[in-house]
Design an enzyme around this catalytic site. Structure first.
Site, mmCIF file in Angstrom:
data_model
loop_
_atom_site.group_PDB
_atom_site.id
_atom_site.type_symbol
_atom_site.label_atom_id
_atom_site.label_comp_id
_atom_site.label_asym_id
_atom_site.label_seq_id
_atom_site.Cartn_x
_atom_site.Cartn_y
_atom_site.Cartn_z
ATOM 1 N N ALA A 1 0.882 -1.080 -0.023
ATOM 2 C CA ALA A 1 0.077 -0.038 0.080
ATOM 3 C C ALA A 1 0.846 1.190 -0.041
ATOM 4 C CB ALA A 1 -1.084 -0.141 1.221
ATOM 5 N N ASP B 1 5.162 -9.140 5.443
ATOM 6 C CA ASP B 1 5.359 -9.886 4.223
ATOM 7 C C ASP B 1 4.269 -10.245 3.543
ATOM 8 O OD1 ASP B 1 6.346 -11.217 1.901
ATOM 9 O OD2 ASP B 1 7.805 -12.422 2.878
ATOM 10 N N PRO C 1 3.374 4.228 -0.873
ATOM 11 C CA PRO C 1 3.296 5.239 0.055
ATOM 12 C C PRO C 1 1.477 5.861 0.206
ATOM 13 C CG PRO C 1 3.860 6.379 -1.967
ATOM 14 C CD PRO C 1 4.061 5.028 -2.130
ATOM 15 N N GLY C 2 0.647 5.065 -0.378
ATOM 16 C CA GLY C 2 -0.769 5.305 0.044
ATOM 17 C C GLY C 2 -1.532 5.962 -0.956
ATOM 18 N N GLY C 3 -1.111 6.250 -2.112
ATOM 19 C CA GLY C 3 -2.110 7.017 -3.191
ATOM 20 C C GLY C 3 -3.479 6.327 -3.505
ATOM 21 N N ASP D 1 -0.949 -4.091 -5.810
ATOM 22 C CA ASP D 1 0.024 -3.311 -6.493
ATOM 23 C C ASP D 1 1.316 -3.160 -6.285
ATOM 24 O OD1 ASP D 1 0.242 -0.865 -8.138
ATOM 25 O OD2 ASP D 1 0.454 0.332 -6.281
ATOM 26 N N CYS E 1 3.559 -0.389 -12.490
ATOM 27 C CA CYS E 1 3.464 0.809 -13.020
ATOM 28 C C CYS E 1 4.898 0.543 -14.069
ATOM 29 C CB CYS E 1 3.889 2.014 -12.267
ATOM 30 S SG CYS E 1 4.976 1.781 -11.130
HETATM 31 C C1 LIG Z 1 4.289 0.144 -6.278
HETATM 32 S S1 LIG Z 1 4.571 0.235 -4.573
HETATM 33 C C2 LIG Z 1 2.921 0.366 -3.895
HETATM 34 C C3 LIG Z 1 2.248 1.917 -4.287
HETATM 35 C C4 LIG Z 1 0.866 2.000 -3.581
HETATM 36 N N1 LIG Z 1 0.084 1.167 -3.785
HETATM 37 C C5 LIG Z 1 0.504 3.499 -3.756
HETATM 38 O O1 LIG Z 1 -0.605 3.592 -4.613
HETATM 39 O O2 LIG Z 1 0.808 4.207 -3.178
HETATM 40 C C6 LIG Z 1 4.909 -1.297 -4.202
HETATM 41 C C7 LIG Z 1 5.017 -1.518 -2.601
HETATM 42 O O3 LIG Z 1 5.300 -2.885 -2.567
HETATM 43 C C8 LIG Z 1 6.070 -2.973 -1.164
HETATM 44 N N2 LIG Z 1 6.375 -4.210 -1.089
HETATM 45 C C9 LIG Z 1 7.561 -4.916 -1.596
HETATM 46 N N3 LIG Z 1 7.672 -6.296 -1.368
HETATM 47 C C10 LIG Z 1 6.655 -6.379 -0.341
HETATM 48 C C11 LIG Z 1 6.123 -7.672 0.174
HETATM 49 N N4 LIG Z 1 6.963 -8.639 0.157
HETATM 50 N N5 LIG Z 1 5.068 -7.563 0.960
HETATM 51 C C12 LIG Z 1 4.230 -6.410 0.895
HETATM 52 N N6 LIG Z 1 4.696 -5.341 0.441
HETATM 53 C C13 LIG Z 1 5.746 -5.141 -0.287
HETATM 54 C C14 LIG Z 1 7.039 -1.879 -1.039
HETATM 55 O O4 LIG Z 1 7.602 -1.695 -0.156
HETATM 56 C C15 LIG Z 1 6.295 -0.700 -2.166
HETATM 57 O O5 LIG Z 1 5.854 0.214 -1.072
#
Ligand SMILES: C[S@@+](CC[C@H](N)C(=O)[O-])C[C@H]1O[C@@H](n2cnc3c(N)ncnc32)[C@H](O)[C@@H]1O
Length: 398
Positions: free
Chosen positions: A196, A251, A198-200, A269, A324
């Protein structure tokens, strides 16, 4: 600054400008013997030229030009704020791309063409994957995202706090709102946002004001803290401490072991090569040599996250996978493998939900990749420089 000109002229200008060529300090560069021969942004561009040149064919040069130029933002209106930012933004020349759609035209066209026409198109899709027929989307009227007109590259001013300290809008790639619209959350739904920060997208889902329960997760502690700061700036305090919201830092690949068959809707996402970022920023770049292993492992991580999201959904519920990146390996291939493995290993049968109605509705605002065999993708364009955003929606049948 308004920028109305034909795309050919725009492309020629962009090629001359070479937007976002990373600036380097010549003096420092001379002495930096340990400096990598190719910086990560250059490696990213070389990689994309090779992969996307084949994948996107004749579309790649214009997508490439757009990726190397400044992206366009959308202003997600914060319904929790007291200020009337909507009329303020409209006075500046913006329009809400969600309410300003071709829904009526779209529904007429569907009935004129008929489901038959659409399904013949779908028959080119992977043969053992079942697809749901077209159905009108229910778009939440509460989500509002304002954009400047096509070809207008005016920047938004930073949002101001209202009398309670809440900010009036959140700036994000307007195409990032689409996965939330496609998720189609309904009154009282239990929703999981698996990655989630940074939360957009979390903020976008909250704007619907119809969720029963929202579970927000990100494995990174520092990014979860950033997410909490975002939520504090946009939502009232009692809301954050209430029973309807849970913020965790697990995780996500292990979610199936934590909570199975639970949620009505799950947003997955995933982390990806973040194509736009990789082309403009050398720091913390996934194409740096030290992160090669991490980059190569991304499709496996994405697959595990999607499978965990599928397990967390209850039968009848829906999952939205998004990235993305333009990469087919991180998009369609991950979804295909997840569908296969869910059935093989967990006896979970999934159906792909057709998102054509969504792309049809928003075709005035975004450019979509033509003829994807699975899912839909916003591709960057100089006159509408949003994306890339890939999304694929799955319905859990069993
Ligand atoms: C594309 S970003 C998410 C953007 C977010 N959904 C938004 O709209 O702001 C992907 C996120 O996945 C997290 N991430 C990476 N590996 C992960 C895991 N094993 N479990 C949960 N989150 C994970 C990262 O820390 C990162 O913040």
């Amino acid at each position: 600054m308004a920028l109305f000109m034909d795309t050919g002229l725009l492309l020629r200008k962009v090629n001359n400008l070479r937007c976002f060529t990373p600036r380097r300090n010549r003096v420092k560069e001379k002495w930096a013997a340990t400096r990598a021969k190719y910086p990560p942004t250059t490696l990213a561009l070389q990689h994309f030229d090779a992969a996307y040149g084949i994948q996107l064919g004749h579309l790649w040069p214009s997508v490439r030009a757009a990726l190397l130029c400044e992206r366009k933002y959308g202003a997600l209106v914060n319904n929790f704020s007291d200020d009337d930012v909507l009329s303020d933004l409209q006075d500046q020349g913006c329009r809400d791309f969600i309410s300003d759609t071709d829904l009526e035209v779209h529904l007429e066209q569907i009935s004129a063409v008929g489901v038959e026409g659409e399904s013949s198109d779908l028959s080119t899709k992977t043969s053992d994957i079942s697809h749901q027929q077209l159905s009108p989307l229910q778009i939440s009227r509460n989500i509002k995202c304002l954009v400047f007109p096509r070809g207008d590259i005016t920047r938004f001013k930073p949002a101001k706090p209202d009398k309670f300290g809440l900010l009036g809008y959140y700036l994000m790639d307007a195409a990032s709102v689409l996965p939330c619209l496609a998720l189609d959350v309904q009154e009282g739904h239990n929703v999981l946002d698996l990655c989630a920060a940074p939360g957009g997208k979390t903020l976008t889902l909250l704007q619907t004001q119809c969720l029963g329960f929202l579970c927000v997760n990100d494995s990174s502690i520092s990014r979860t803290l950033r997410l909490k700061r975002v939520l504090h700036s946009y939502t009232p305090k009692p809301f954050l401490s209430g029973d309807n919201l849970r913020i965790t830092s697990f995780d996500g690949t292990k979610w199936g072991e934590i909570e199975r068959d639970t949620f009505d809707r799950v947003l997955v996402d995933v982390p990806c090569t973040t194509d736009r970022h990789s082309l403009v920023e050398d720091d913390n770049n996934i194409f740096s040599r030290s992160r090669t292993g991490e980059r190569r492992r991304l499709p496996q991580l994405q697959l595990e996250l999607l499978l965990a999201g599928i397990e967390a959904t209850h039968p009848g519920g829906e999952i939205l996978y998004s990235t993305c990146t333009l990469s087919q390996t991180q998009n369609q291939s991950v979804v295909e493998q997840a569908i296969h493995l869910a059935q093989e290993n967990h006896s979970i049968h999934l159906q792909v939900v057709d998102l054509k109605p969504l792309t049809h509705m928003f075709r005035k605002t975004f450019h979509f990749a033509p003829n994807l065999h699975l899912g839909e993708m916003v591709i960057p364009h100089l006159a509408a420089n949003f994306g890339p955003i890939y999304m694929c929606k799955l319905k859990r049948l069993t």
